[in-house]
Write a protein that holds these residues in place. Structure first.
Motif, short mmCIF file in Angstrom:
data_model
loop_
_atom_site.label_atom_id
_atom_site.label_comp_id
_atom_site.label_asym_id
_atom_site.label_seq_id
_atom_site.Cartn_x
_atom_site.Cartn_y
_atom_site.Cartn_z
N PHE A 141 -13.14 4.43 7.37
CA PHE A 141 -12.38 3.33 6.80
C PHE A 141 -12.61 3.27 5.30
O PHE A 141 -13.72 3.44 4.82
CB PHE A 141 -12.79 1.99 7.44
CG PHE A 141 -12.23 1.79 8.81
CD1 PHE A 141 -10.96 1.25 8.98
CD2 PHE A 141 -12.95 2.15 9.93
CE1 PHE A 141 -10.44 1.07 10.25
CE2 PHE A 141 -12.43 1.97 11.20
CZ PHE A 141 -11.17 1.43 11.36
N ALA A 142 -11.52 3.02 4.57
CA ALA A 142 -11.59 2.91 3.12
C ALA A 142 -10.98 1.58 2.70
O ALA A 142 -10.02 1.11 3.30
CB ALA A 142 -10.84 4.06 2.46
N ASP A 143 -11.54 0.98 1.64
CA ASP A 143 -10.98 -0.26 1.11
C ASP A 143 -9.68 0.05 0.39
O ASP A 143 -9.56 1.06 -0.31
CB ASP A 143 -11.97 -0.92 0.13
CG ASP A 143 -13.21 -1.44 0.82
OD1 ASP A 143 -13.10 -1.81 2.01
OD2 ASP A 143 -14.28 -1.48 0.19
N ALA A 144 -8.70 -0.85 0.58
CA ALA A 144 -7.39 -0.64 -0.05
C ALA A 144 -6.72 -1.97 -0.30
O ALA A 144 -7.16 -3.02 0.18
CB ALA A 144 -6.52 0.22 0.86
N THR A 145 -5.63 -1.92 -1.08
CA THR A 145 -4.82 -3.09 -1.38
C THR A 145 -3.41 -2.81 -0.91
O THR A 145 -2.86 -1.73 -1.17
CB THR A 145 -4.82 -3.38 -2.89
OG1 THR A 145 -6.17 -3.51 -3.33
CG2 THR A 145 -4.05 -4.64 -3.20
N VAL A 146 -2.78 -3.79 -0.25
CA VAL A 146 -1.42 -3.63 0.26
C VAL A 146 -0.45 -3.68 -0.91
O VAL A 146 -0.49 -4.59 -1.74
CB VAL A 146 -1.08 -4.74 1.28
CG1 VAL A 146 0.37 -4.64 1.72
CG2 VAL A 146 -2.00 -4.65 2.47
N VAL A 147 0.44 -2.68 -0.97
CA VAL A 147 1.48 -2.64 -2.00
C VAL A 147 2.79 -3.16 -1.43
O VAL A 147 3.48 -3.97 -2.05
CB VAL A 147 1.65 -1.20 -2.54
CG1 VAL A 147 2.79 -1.13 -3.53
CG2 VAL A 147 0.36 -0.71 -3.15
N ALA A 148 3.15 -2.72 -0.20
CA ALA A 148 4.39 -3.14 0.44
C ALA A 148 4.22 -3.06 1.95
O ALA A 148 3.42 -2.27 2.46
CB ALA A 148 5.55 -2.27 -0.01
N VAL A 149 5.02 -3.87 2.67
CA VAL A 149 4.97 -3.89 4.13
C VAL A 149 6.38 -3.71 4.66
O VAL A 149 7.31 -4.38 4.22
CB VAL A 149 4.40 -5.23 4.66
CG1 VAL A 149 4.39 -5.25 6.17
CG2 VAL A 149 3.02 -5.48 4.10
N ASP A 150 6.56 -2.77 5.59
CA ASP A 150 7.84 -2.56 6.28
C ASP A 150 7.59 -2.84 7.75
O ASP A 150 7.19 -1.96 8.50
CB ASP A 150 8.35 -1.14 6.06
CG ASP A 150 9.73 -0.92 6.64
OD1 ASP A 150 10.30 -1.88 7.22
OD2 ASP A 150 10.25 0.20 6.52
N GLU A 151 7.83 -4.10 8.17
CA GLU A 151 7.53 -4.50 9.55
C GLU A 151 8.46 -3.83 10.54
O GLU A 151 8.07 -3.55 11.67
CB GLU A 151 7.62 -6.02 9.68
CG GLU A 151 6.52 -6.74 8.95
CD GLU A 151 6.63 -8.25 9.07
OE1 GLU A 151 7.38 -8.72 9.95
OE2 GLU A 151 5.96 -8.94 8.30
N LYS A 152 9.71 -3.57 10.14
CA LYS A 152 10.66 -2.93 11.05
C LYS A 152 10.19 -1.53 11.44
O LYS A 152 10.26 -1.14 12.59
CB LYS A 152 12.04 -2.83 10.39
CG LYS A 152 13.06 -3.71 11.01
CD LYS A 152 14.41 -3.46 10.38
CE LYS A 152 15.44 -4.26 11.12
NZ LYS A 152 16.74 -4.16 10.53
N ALA A 153 9.74 -0.78 10.45
CA ALA A 153 9.28 0.59 10.70
C ALA A 153 7.83 0.62 11.16
O ALA A 153 7.35 1.65 11.62
CB ALA A 153 9.46 1.44 9.45
#
Length: 110
Positions: free
Chosen positions: A74-86
């Motif tokens: 596991f690596a720490d990250a920051t969310v840039v964008a979310v595509d819930e449909k895909a």
């Protein structure tokens, strides 16, 4: 002589029984063998469209701090964008300048 004819007949019967091609008398086939008594065209069965299941992971938004499973760790990250449909999330892993798109299953909110 009759034994040779009988042997050839038995061999041809065995080969026909083992033939991989099936004739058109398949019970599941939609053919003209079935009589349409109501005079209407047959309608195909409706297939349900898959609906995304609600989950905690759907609550992700840009800027959230997450942990991403990659290469067995596991690596720490920051969310840039979310595509819930895909079902995909674009994240920027700390220490790496590139954006990476991963499945929602590989992301855990901190």
């Amino acid at each position: 002589m009759t034994s040779k004819i009988f042997a050839v007949m038995l061999l041809s019967l065995a080969l026909t029984a083992c033939e991989s091609a099936t004739p058109d008398n398949n019970a599941n086939a939609n053919g003209s063998a079935k009589a349409n008594t109501n005079g209407q065209a047959p309608t195909p069965a409706a297939t349900p469209t898959p609906q995304p299941s609600p989950s905690v992971k759907a609550e992700l938004k840009a800027g959230d701090k997450v942990k991403v499973a990659s290469n067995g760790s596991f690596a720490d990250a920051t969310v840039v964008a979310v595509d819930e449909k895909a079902g995909k999330v674009t994240v920027r892993i700390q220490g790496d300048g590139k954006d990476t798109t991963v499945s929602l299953d590989n992301v855990t909110k901190q």
